[in-house]
Design a protein around this motif. Structure first.
Motif, PDB file in Angstrom:
ATOM      1  N   UNK A  98       8.861  40.873 -20.642  1.00 37.01           N
ATOM      2  CA  UNK A  98       8.779  41.990 -19.712  1.00 37.01           C
ATOM      3  C   UNK A  98       9.569  41.693 -18.435  1.00 37.01           C
ATOM      4  N   UNK A  99       9.664  42.727 -17.592  1.00 43.57           N
ATOM      5  CA  UNK A  99      10.281  42.559 -16.280  1.00 43.57           C
ATOM      6  C   UNK A  99       9.721  43.643 -15.366  1.00 43.57           C
ATOM      7  N   UNK A 100       8.821  43.245 -14.441  1.00 45.38           N
ATOM      8  CA  UNK A 100       8.254  44.190 -13.497  1.00 45.38           C
ATOM      9  C   UNK A 100       8.575  43.755 -12.068  1.00 45.38           C
ATOM     10  N   UNK A 111       5.552  50.117 -12.236  1.00 42.46           N
ATOM     11  CA  UNK A 111       4.905  49.279 -11.215  1.00 42.46           C
ATOM     12  C   UNK A 111       5.476  49.550  -9.830  1.00 42.46           C
ATOM     13  N   UNK A 112       6.770  49.932  -9.751  1.00 39.75           N
ATOM     14  CA  UNK A 112       7.357  50.304  -8.463  1.00 39.75           C
ATOM     15  C   UNK A 112       6.669  51.551  -7.907  1.00 39.75           C
ATOM     16  N   UNK A 123       4.798  52.753  -3.949  1.00 40.81           N
ATOM     17  CA  UNK A 123       4.713  54.109  -3.391  1.00 40.81           C
ATOM     18  C   UNK A 123       3.287  54.652  -3.355  1.00 40.81           C
ATOM     19  N   UNK A 124       2.544  54.503  -4.431  1.00 48.43           N
ATOM     20  CA  UNK A 124       1.199  55.078  -4.452  1.00 48.43           C
ATOM     21  C   UNK A 124       0.177  54.198  -3.742  1.00 48.43           C
ATOM     22  N   UNK A 125       0.097  52.926  -4.135  1.00 49.25           N
ATOM     23  CA  UNK A 125      -0.909  52.026  -3.553  1.00 49.25           C
ATOM     24  C   UNK A 125      -0.436  51.365  -2.268  1.00 49.25           C
ATOM     25  N   UNK A 126       0.869  51.428  -1.986  1.00 49.42           N
ATOM     26  CA  UNK A 126       1.452  50.889  -0.746  1.00 49.42           C
ATOM     27  C   UNK A 126       1.038  49.419  -0.518  1.00 49.42           C
ATOM     28  N   UNK A 127       1.171  48.617  -1.565  1.00 50.90           N
ATOM     29  CA  UNK A 127       0.713  47.231  -1.469  1.00 50.90           C
ATOM     30  C   UNK A 127       1.506  46.422  -0.446  1.00 50.90           C
ATOM     31  N   UNK A 128       2.802  46.690  -0.333  1.00 52.78           N
ATOM     32  CA  UNK A 128       3.606  45.980   0.672  1.00 52.78           C
ATOM     33  C   UNK A 128       3.216  46.479   2.063  1.00 52.78           C
ATOM     34  N   UNK A 129       3.135  47.790   2.220  1.00 50.05           N
ATOM     35  CA  UNK A 129       2.816  48.372   3.533  1.00 50.05           C
ATOM     36  C   UNK A 129       1.463  47.905   4.047  1.00 50.05           C
TER      37      UNK A 129
END
Length: 419
Positions: A151-153, A310-311, A316-322
């Motif tokens: 895989x590659x995510x 996953x992007x 965008x949805x879960x805003x894990x970086x933000x």
């Protein structure tokens, strides 16, 4: 999710359009029609040439096309693209300038994986070559990667960046453009905790969605409207029998291209109408502005399904970086752990993909950095493409980025002054 035959059906439709263009060109160019003074044949021939070329470009990876760079003595020095690290889903490549001593500035351009090849950054790399050693992440088309290679995510993408930075060493300056900006930030934070000596000197983030909710765009609105189940059903297909990645789940490049074209359908329609008319009049050329742009724009690549999904879900949805909640390989990545890497953000005032506010959010996340090691630039009048490849990049942004790099080079990291 659609079955494998739908992927082959799209490829068959592309092949058919390419064949129709070639047939129209050949038929309308038949010498006997020279005896019939009717513009319809010239118009049909022109339509055929433009159509054949356009649909053929969709499955061809563009060449970097960077042949030479002017040296300090005014001579043209040959440029070779060499692979430093080879991995299943992407390589680290270096533009080696023959006959030139290694440059003091070492720049890693992190290319987006968002439908186009890394060659989208050709003009960016070319503009930096006279002053820097330039390295680029050259991502592979997922359709060409066998399923057996795994895989590659977005976590794998982040770890690829970590490996590339370890290979290049600590005297590297990273420039991440668009989609990879949040993941380049995460990779730097990951190294800050796991391998501080491998951290880059500086990190420049250009037009990236660090916090997609900071400023709404069509892209962020779409991410909010569509559920993950709907997205998987609409976008994901299995690679057909023609390619090495047969059976791999992907977001096909041809499907992405349809989305790209629909966003500005009127502009693209006018561009192709003008091109056909110019070709019918004999006023076009092989490397005119239309061909230079669309040879690159139409060349699309498949993304792995897990990377695309996953992007959307995590960035965008879960805003894990933000929200500083991103996890890589089971470890939470704390962006506040970045304490010695200077960070600069660049945004375009007219960017309709990553609107102003989305990228500068990175600076607030870097709680461990003093303000003297943070910088931001908002480019007036610039759209998304212009901030890394257009006039705004060449005339304004590139000099600022080089000054930022110089201010944060050397064995001792200088405190960043106002740039």
């Amino acid at each position: 999710m659609k079955p494998m035959y739908s992927y082959d059906l799209m490829e068959s439709a592309r092949n058919t359009n390419e064949w129709l263009g070639a047939s129209a060109r050949a038929f309308a160019s038949y010498p006997m029609w020279g005896m019939v003074p009717h513009p319809a044949f010239k118009l049909l021939s022109a339509w055929g040439r433009v159509t054949e070329r356009s649909f053929a470009r969709m499955v061809i990876k563009p060449d970097w096309g960077i042949r030479t760079v002017v040296g300090e003595d005014g001579r043209d020095l040959l440029v070779e693209v060499e692979t430093l690290v080879e991995k299943p889903f992407g390589n680290l490549v270096h533009f080696r300038v023959n006959g030139r001593a290694p440059m003091r500035r070492r720049v890693l351009l992190v290319a987006p994986m968002s439908g186009h090849y890394a060659t989208l950054l050709r003009s960016t790399a070319q503009s930096l070559l006279p002053d820097c050693e330039v390295y680029v992440t050259d991502w592979h088309n997922a359709r060409d990667v066998p399923v057996s290679l795994g895989k590659f995510d977005i976590e794998d993408y982040t770890l690829y960046l970590v490996d590339f930075l370890r290979e290049l060493g600590p005297d590297t300056h990273v420039i991440a453009i668009c989609q990879p900006a949040p993941l380049a930030l995460a990779a730097t934070a990951y190294l800050a905790a796991e391998d501080p000596e491998a951290q880059p000197r500086s990190l420049t983030l250009i037009g990236g969605p660090i916090d997609p909710d900071a400023a709404a765009t069509e892209v962020t609105d779409f991410g909010r409207r569509v559920t993950m189940g709907q997205l998987e059903h609409l976008a994901i297909q299995r690679v057909g029998f023609k390619y090495a990645g047969v059976g791999r789940l992907v977001y096909p490049g041809l499907l992405q291209l349809a989305g790209f074209m629909s966003m500005n359908a009127d502009r693209h329609s006018k561009a192709f109408t003008d091109k056909i008319l110019a070709a019918a009049k004999g006023e076009d050329s092989e490397r005119d502005a239309h061909n230079r742009f669309y040879d690159e724009y139409l060349a699309v690549m498949d993304m792995t399904a897990e990377f695309y999904l996953s992007t959307v879900e995590r960035i965008f949805k879960n805003r894990e970086i933000a929200q500083n909640e991103f996890v890589v390989a089971g470890k939470r990545v704390d962006i506040g752990a970045i304490t010695t890497v200077a960070v600069k953000t660049v945004e375009g005032a007219n960017d309709d993909i990553s609107a102003p506010g989305q990228c500068i959010a990175a600076l607030d996340l870097c709680t461990g950095l003093p303000d003297s090691m943070k910088a931001h630039h908002l480019e007036p009048g610039a759209g998304h493409y212009g901030i890394f490849a257009g006039k705004s990049w060449r005339n304004n942004i590139r000099p600022l980025v080089l000054r930022f790099i110089d201010a944060n080079s050397g064995p001792v990291r200088a405190k960043l002054q106002a740039v």
